[in-house]
Design an enzyme around this catalytic site. Sequence first.
Site, mmCIF file in Angstrom:
data_model
loop_
_atom_site.group_PDB
_atom_site.id
_atom_site.type_symbol
_atom_site.label_atom_id
_atom_site.label_comp_id
_atom_site.label_asym_id
_atom_site.label_seq_id
_atom_site.Cartn_x
_atom_site.Cartn_y
_atom_site.Cartn_z
ATOM 1 N N PHE A 94 0.803 -1.220 0.000
ATOM 2 C CA PHE A 94 0.000 0.000 0.000
ATOM 3 C C PHE A 94 0.835 1.269 0.000
ATOM 4 O O PHE A 94 0.333 2.338 -0.332
ATOM 5 C CB PHE A 94 -0.963 -0.002 1.199
ATOM 6 C CG PHE A 94 -0.385 0.547 2.471
ATOM 7 C CD1 PHE A 94 0.375 -0.239 3.311
ATOM 8 C CD2 PHE A 94 -0.605 1.876 2.823
ATOM 9 C CE1 PHE A 94 0.910 0.274 4.477
ATOM 10 C CE2 PHE A 94 -0.074 2.392 3.986
ATOM 11 C CZ PHE A 94 0.693 1.594 4.818
ATOM 12 N N LYS A 95 2.106 1.165 0.364
ATOM 13 C CA LYS A 95 2.930 2.382 0.424
ATOM 14 C C LYS A 95 3.066 3.054 -0.947
ATOM 15 O O LYS A 95 3.325 4.248 -1.031
ATOM 16 C CB LYS A 95 4.288 2.071 1.040
ATOM 17 C CG LYS A 95 4.140 1.707 2.514
ATOM 18 C CD LYS A 95 5.444 1.521 3.227
ATOM 19 C CE LYS A 95 5.242 1.352 4.726
ATOM 20 N NZ LYS A 95 4.641 0.040 5.091
#
Length: 462
Positions: free
Chosen positions: A111-112
């Site tokens: 998700f980063k």
Amino acid sequence: MRYISTRGQAPALSFEEVVLTGMASDGGLYVPEEVPRLSRDTLASMAGLSYAEIAFRVMKPYVGGEIDDDTFRDIVRDAYTTFSHDAIVPLNQLDANHFLLELFHGPTLAFKDVALQLLGRLLDHFLAKRGERAVIMGATSGDTGSAAIEGCRHCDNLDIFILHPYNRVSEVQRRQMTTVLADNVFNIAIEGNFDDAQAMVKASFADQSFLNGTRLVAVNSINWARIMAQIVYYVAAGVALGAPHREVSFCVPSANFGNVFAGYMAYRMGLPVRQFIVATNANDILHRTLTDNDFSKRDLIATLAPSMDIVVSSNFERLLFEAYDRDGDAVRSLLERFQAEPTVLAEAPLKTLRSLFASHSVDDDTILEVIREAHQRTQETLDPHTATGYRAAERARDDSSAPMVTLATAHPAKFADAVVKAGFPGVPLPPHMADLLEREERYTVLPATLDAVQRFVVEQRR
Ligand SMILES: *Cc1c(COP(=O)(O)O)cnc(C)c1O
């Protein structure tokens, strides 16, 4: 929009300054001076829009006119063209009322990417405008380094140096960094452990004189722009599931609290949220604080969900600032006490937090059990981080009528070891990465001394 520090003493900054700055000079973190509101009508009008358009509308007030609308819209659109799913962050329905929000369709499968694809472009925009260059330094044991490299590889005004402990990150994670052969990307394998690498990065930020005036930029989750970019997917998922007409709950696999804090900001902006569930692995400081008011450090435990292995949860300070009614002095004294000894939160702020946040902690054996159980029930293979969320969503949920959204923070192929340990044959990398293990790598091995690292940075930067 102005940004103020959670410790009340650093000067207020503009959006541009806050993106270029990172930590406040008083040791605090920057937060917006006012929380912009999304009215019910505004939320309702977002139904059916593209992710990039929702992103533009949610983030625009935080930019506060410092980038003109057309340019900002282009930056946002461009950031999300790197995702392999047309929905960017698709919702995947698991059962009648439980959904996975798949945040792992970006270039590094975690998700980063959602925040770092945007942050790299924002930094490049502001640096170009100022006619400046900057150096990024970061230490990584996994996800952040590769996502930062992917976010910056096309940036003309940035050189990025990422330190990882030599021979101590998984092959997939290393190759996601070292196979990026762009001229401005430098991977340093330190002959030491992660703490050595991090200590050298910290020392470089504390005394930047070795760079002779070139700006050093942090891309860790204390950078406000990362939080800002993450607010968007809470709003997008909420609207897709019926907001503003219906409340939604979120369960978030958490470590530094950046992700779930972004959810809290979406709530404060006006998204109707029933409950946030904070899922942790055995590194459970957030769970202990919320359930037992035990705000204390414990030794680090290496778990099957390594991107959640932390001792201190840096962004929790931003939530404390709100829970203490934005009293910077109170936050400063609490955190100074916390650094020195085990401590507790005051009763009133704890009560405020507990009215919205629940938590659950999951050990390694349970992670393996959940991967098997979730597969049996839903046919989905969860990564070990998402598995903590799946279990926490079931155990800590207070209202089964509100849709529950568990954030899937990584693709299972990225953490295939844990999936194999759970008894599965393995998880293939997605097609665009299938040849990762054959690609050419480039990295430099350096001794774990500050001097060697800083000399390398000065010599190599363009
Ligand atoms: C970084 C990370 C987390 C933790 O997110 P925070 O914002 O630090 O709470 C969870 N899962 C994965 C896969 C991550 O990479």
